[in-house]
Scaffold this active site. Sequence first.
Site, mmCIF file in Angstrom:
data_model
loop_
_atom_site.group_PDB
_atom_site.id
_atom_site.type_symbol
_atom_site.label_atom_id
_atom_site.label_comp_id
_atom_site.label_asym_id
_atom_site.label_seq_id
_atom_site.Cartn_x
_atom_site.Cartn_y
_atom_site.Cartn_z
ATOM 1 C CB CYS A 298 23.241 5.913 43.629
ATOM 2 S SG CYS A 298 22.693 5.310 45.243
ATOM 3 C CB CYS B 229 21.780 11.062 49.452
ATOM 4 S SG CYS B 229 21.612 9.397 50.135
ATOM 5 C CB CYS C 36 33.493 11.695 49.796
ATOM 6 S SG CYS C 36 33.727 10.069 50.438
ATOM 7 C CD GLU D 47 33.805 9.614 37.693
ATOM 8 O OE1 GLU D 47 33.969 10.410 36.776
ATOM 9 O OE2 GLU D 47 33.384 9.951 38.814
ATOM 10 C CB CYS E 162 25.111 12.193 47.064
ATOM 11 S SG CYS E 162 26.095 10.997 46.154
ATOM 12 C CB CYS F 16 37.379 5.078 46.369
ATOM 13 S SG CYS F 16 35.667 5.511 46.631
HETATM 14 N N1 SAH Z 1 26.211 4.643 48.821
HETATM 15 C C1 SAH Z 1 27.162 4.436 49.846
HETATM 16 C C2 SAH Z 1 28.601 4.564 49.396
HETATM 17 C C3 SAH Z 1 28.938 5.680 48.448
HETATM 18 S S1 SAH Z 1 28.787 7.327 49.063
HETATM 19 C C4 SAH Z 1 26.896 5.354 51.022
HETATM 20 O O1 SAH Z 1 26.102 6.260 50.886
HETATM 21 O O2 SAH Z 1 27.474 5.112 52.074
HETATM 22 C C5 SAH Z 1 30.246 7.479 50.093
HETATM 23 C C6 SAH Z 1 30.160 8.598 51.135
HETATM 24 O O3 SAH Z 1 30.191 9.884 50.518
HETATM 25 C C7 SAH Z 1 28.887 8.585 51.971
HETATM 26 O O4 SAH Z 1 29.234 8.622 53.335
HETATM 27 C C8 SAH Z 1 28.184 9.875 51.584
HETATM 28 O O5 SAH Z 1 27.420 10.367 52.655
HETATM 29 C C9 SAH Z 1 29.341 10.757 51.251
HETATM 30 N N2 SAH Z 1 29.051 11.901 50.392
HETATM 31 C C10 SAH Z 1 28.164 11.970 49.380
HETATM 32 N N3 SAH Z 1 28.201 13.187 48.797
HETATM 33 C C11 SAH Z 1 29.151 13.901 49.457
HETATM 34 C C12 SAH Z 1 29.692 15.215 49.315
HETATM 35 N N4 SAH Z 1 29.281 16.025 48.349
HETATM 36 N N5 SAH Z 1 30.662 15.629 50.161
HETATM 37 C C13 SAH Z 1 31.126 14.792 51.112
HETATM 38 N N6 SAH Z 1 30.688 13.525 51.272
HETATM 39 C C14 SAH Z 1 29.697 13.083 50.474
HETATM 40 FE FE1 SF4 Z 2 23.703 6.760 46.734
HETATM 41 FE FE2 SF4 Z 2 25.135 9.008 47.091
HETATM 42 FE FE3 SF4 Z 2 23.232 8.326 48.842
HETATM 43 FE FE4 SF4 Z 2 25.526 6.881 48.743
HETATM 44 S S1 SF4 Z 2 25.322 9.043 49.338
HETATM 45 S S2 SF4 Z 2 23.393 6.104 48.858
HETATM 46 S S3 SF4 Z 2 25.945 6.996 46.521
HETATM 47 S S4 SF4 Z 2 22.903 8.845 46.669
#
Ligand code: SAH
Ligand code: SF4
Length: 381
Positions: free
Chosen positions: A124, A128, A352, A104, A131, A117
């Site tokens: 991934c 996390c 995000c 996406e 996420c 974006c």
């Molecule tokens: N993997 C990279 C880039 C993709 S995630 C990273 O982690 O930085 C992009 C951003 O989305 C990150 O700052 C992450 O902490 C945030 N993010 C992930 N899940 C989210 C959610 N459910 N609500 C708000 N931000 C979120």
């Molecule tokens: Fe991967 Fe989501 Fe963690 Fe970014 S926030 S490193 S996309 S698991």
Amino acid sequence: MTAPPVSAPTAPGGLPDLRSLSRSELQALVARMGEKPFRARQLQRWLHRNGAASLDEMTDLSRGFREALRRHAALTTLTAADERRSSDGTIKWTWRTADGRLIESVYMPETDRKTLCVSSQVGCALGCTFCMTGTMGLTRHLTPGEIVDQVHRANRRLIELGEGPGPRPLTNLVFMGMGEPLHNYEHLKAALDLLLDEDGPNFSHRHVTVSTSGLVPVMRRLGEETQVKLAVSLNATTDAQRDALMPINRRWPIGELLRACRELPMRQGRRITFEYVLLGGVNDADEDADRLARLLHGIPAKVNLIPYNDNPGLGFRAPSPGRAEAFLERLVARQLTAVIRKNRGRDIAAACGQLAAEGARGAGAPGPAGNAPLTGPGVPG
Ligand code: SAH
Ligand code: SF4
């Protein structure tokens, strides 16, 4: 200081993928074919400035040269599997890769900039806990061609939609889509080289941001080998807290991460963006704000507070009303530059941390209310 050569990804069928080749790899290919050197530049412009979807579009290349190219290489292009438009102007595309994977990209227009974006991986690996992409696990890295083609397909579609002048309505790129860009560093670097090339879309490094969860050694490399901007997803202020949210913290804890940030070569006036997802009742207390301000003291920093976008089933919630503003004020009172990130495209699950292609999410994932997938040129009905 150049990156080691990227082993050129092949398209299904085993031929090298034209869209993934660097400038010098295109030159070498053209030379191998016994063609004049200027053909390489012509090809690069077709592939990356015009975003040509097929060799047939390259009308000023002779038929013979195009036929020869087909024997030496393949050209893969993403196809739109879905396009959803939010009431706030955000557009989310789901792209299908040549091998049928779904990724996406999200378009976010503002008055002074038009940002895409971009995804760097299918899924991934970093897991996390808050996420959506993290729940998918890693299927595979994207090739340089697949990374840059998200930009080309979006540009082409935006021109059709009247969103800006060709060949490049987009002004800014953020690597905050699916995946951890620094876990796919070689392909990310090759993609950045193509995107910043004057015979490609010619983005300025000031308008490209790579976001990382904190792969410390690779952050150092990115700082040495490129001038693009860095965003670090901090999301917590103690190691206990961050260990629980971001498993990568057990490998590179907050102290090491911030030491690397302090040591990065920073261009005059540049700042590192620290992203901080506000999770209600987890990391959004006044004490967290105070610790955050202390941790970032002395780092040229800008804090992006992102109120959590709900992903049902993951066990987190957005901060209660007023909490994000109170957190922000505490940071500002401690001389930090901070903003609350606007929630964009919530109605189409484009915000995000909500990216996870439907196919991977499993059947029965609810569609967005009131946003039927659009049909139109370039979007299969
Ligand atoms: N993997 C990279 C880039 C993709 S995630 C990273 O982690 O930085 C992009 C951003 O989305 C990150 O700052 C992450 O902490 C945030 N993010 C992930 N899940 C989210 C959610 N459910 N609500 C708000 N931000 C979120
Ligand atoms: Fe991967 Fe989501 Fe963690 Fe970014 S926030 S490193 S996309 S698991």
